[in-house]
Design a protein around this motif. Structure first.
Motif, PDB file in Angstrom:
ATOM      1  N   ARG A  54       0.855  -1.195   0.000  1.00 34.03           N
ATOM      2  CA  ARG A  54       0.000   0.000   0.000  1.00 34.03           C
ATOM      3  C   ARG A  54       0.887   1.239   0.000  1.00 34.03           C
ATOM      4  O   ARG A  54       1.757   1.393   0.854  1.00 34.03           O
ATOM      5  CB  ARG A  54      -0.900   0.000   1.221  1.00 34.03           C
ATOM      6  N   LEU A  55       0.656   2.111  -0.981  1.00 34.10           N
ATOM      7  CA  LEU A  55       1.423   3.351  -1.091  1.00 34.10           C
ATOM      8  C   LEU A  55       0.509   4.547  -0.848  1.00 34.10           C
ATOM      9  O   LEU A  55      -0.614   4.582  -1.343  1.00 34.10           O
ATOM     10  CB  LEU A  55       2.047   3.471  -2.480  1.00 34.10           C
ATOM     11  N   ASP A  56       0.999   5.494  -0.103  1.00 32.29           N
ATOM     12  CA  ASP A  56       0.287   6.735   0.149  1.00 32.29           C
ATOM     13  C   ASP A  56       0.300   7.584  -1.120  1.00 32.29           C
ATOM     14  O   ASP A  56       1.340   7.691  -1.783  1.00 32.29           O
ATOM     15  CB  ASP A  56       0.976   7.469   1.300  1.00 32.29           C
ATOM     16  N   ASP A  71      11.121   0.281  -7.805  1.00 33.77           N
ATOM     17  CA  ASP A  71      12.098   0.299  -6.709  1.00 33.77           C
ATOM     18  C   ASP A  71      11.408   0.452  -5.361  1.00 33.77           C
ATOM     19  O   ASP A  71      11.775  -0.208  -4.383  1.00 33.77           O
ATOM     20  CB  ASP A  71      13.115   1.426  -6.898  1.00 33.77           C
ATOM     21  N   GLU A  72      10.419   1.330  -5.293  1.00 36.56           N
ATOM     22  CA  GLU A  72       9.684   1.546  -4.035  1.00 36.56           C
ATOM     23  C   GLU A  72       8.921   0.289  -3.634  1.00 36.56           C
ATOM     24  O   GLU A  72       8.911  -0.096  -2.468  1.00 36.56           O
ATOM     25  CB  GLU A  72       8.727   2.732  -4.169  1.00 36.56           C
ATOM     26  N   ILE A  73       8.296  -0.364  -4.596  1.00 34.24           N
ATOM     27  CA  ILE A  73       7.586  -1.613  -4.306  1.00 34.24           C
ATOM     28  C   ILE A  73       8.572  -2.661  -3.807  1.00 34.24           C
ATOM     29  O   ILE A  73       8.320  -3.338  -2.805  1.00 34.24           O
ATOM     30  CB  ILE A  73       6.821  -2.111  -5.547  1.00 34.24           C
ATOM     31  N   ASP A  74       9.712  -2.799  -4.485  1.00 35.63           N
ATOM     32  CA  ASP A  74      10.738  -3.759  -4.064  1.00 35.63           C
ATOM     33  C   ASP A  74      11.203  -3.479  -2.637  1.00 35.63           C
ATOM     34  O   ASP A  74      11.347  -4.408  -1.834  1.00 35.63           O
ATOM     35  CB  ASP A  74      11.950  -3.711  -4.998  1.00 35.63           C
ATOM     36  N   ARG A  75      11.462  -2.197  -2.313  1.00 36.85           N
ATOM     37  CA  ARG A  75      11.899  -1.838  -0.958  1.00 36.85           C
ATOM     38  C   ARG A  75      10.873  -2.272   0.082  1.00 36.85           C
ATOM     39  O   ARG A  75      11.216  -2.828   1.119  1.00 36.85           O
ATOM     40  CB  ARG A  75      12.123  -0.330  -0.852  1.00 36.85           C
ATOM     41  N   ARG A  76       9.615  -2.019  -0.212  1.00 35.74           N
ATOM     42  CA  ARG A  76       8.570  -2.369   0.751  1.00 35.74           C
ATOM     43  C   ARG A  76       8.397  -3.880   0.876  1.00 35.74           C
ATOM     44  O   ARG A  76       8.150  -4.391   1.960  1.00 35.74           O
ATOM     45  CB  ARG A  76       7.269  -1.688   0.384  1.00 35.74           C
ATOM     46  N   GLU A  78      10.829  -6.070   0.436  1.00 39.60           N
ATOM     47  CA  GLU A  78      12.001  -6.534   1.187  1.00 39.60           C
ATOM     48  C   GLU A  78      11.852  -6.251   2.668  1.00 39.60           C
ATOM     49  O   GLU A  78      12.185  -7.084   3.498  1.00 39.60           O
ATOM     50  CB  GLU A  78      13.271  -5.859   0.649  1.00 39.60           C
ATOM     51  N   THR A  79      11.356  -5.065   3.012  1.00 38.74           N
ATOM     52  CA  THR A  79      11.160  -4.699   4.415  1.00 38.74           C
ATOM     53  C   THR A  79      10.167  -5.643   5.076  1.00 38.74           C
ATOM     54  O   THR A  79      10.374  -6.078   6.193  1.00 38.74           O
ATOM     55  CB  THR A  79      10.647  -3.238   4.521  1.00 38.74           C
ATOM     56  N   ARG A  80       9.127  -5.973   4.355  1.00 28.86           N
ATOM     57  CA  ARG A  80       8.105  -6.868   4.897  1.00 28.86           C
ATOM     58  C   ARG A  80       8.646  -8.288   5.068  1.00 28.86           C
ATOM     59  O   ARG A  80       8.277  -8.988   5.994  1.00 28.86           O
ATOM     60  CB  ARG A  80       6.897  -6.867   3.956  1.00 28.86           C
ATOM     61  N   ALA A  81       9.551  -8.706   4.178  1.00 33.63           N
ATOM     62  CA  ALA A  81      10.085 -10.057   4.216  1.00 33.63           C
ATOM     63  C   ALA A  81      11.222 -10.225   5.222  1.00 33.63           C
ATOM     64  O   ALA A  81      11.549 -11.334   5.609  1.00 33.63           O
ATOM     65  CB  ALA A  81      10.579 -10.463   2.821  1.00 33.63           C
TER      66      ALA A  81
END
Length: 85
Positions: A54-56, A71-76, A78-81
């Motif tokens: 989910r992106l603001d 890139d932003e989706i990938d970062r999120r 990775e953070t979740r994983a």
């Protein structure tokens, strides 16, 4: 999960009605035809459904290209994983 940049152009194409084969990482959202806040909201809903991210809208509006969004989706993802601690 496949690389986001492999699948994202197809999703962007579906929302913007722009040919998928013309969408690259360097494609600016403003160059994809009928671009506006309604299309942006539809794309964010599509991204959330496809990737569970989910992106603001305000943050999204700072993203200029399809590659930056990937890139932003990938970062999120990775953070979740990544386990905490």
């Amino acid at each position: 999960m496949p690389d986001v940049m492999t699948t994202l152009p197809g999703l962007v194409a579906r929302v913007t009605r722009h040919p998928a084969d013309e969408i690259t990482a360097d494609s600016p959202f403003t160059g994809l035809g009928r671009w506006g806040s309604l299309v942006a909201v539809r794309l964010l809903a599509t991204v959330e459904q496809a990737y569970g991210v989910r992106l603001d809208l305000r943050h999204y509006l700072t993203i200029r290209t399809v590659g930056e969004l990937a890139d932003e989706i990938d970062r999120r993802l990775e953070t979740r994983a990544t386990p905490a601690g």
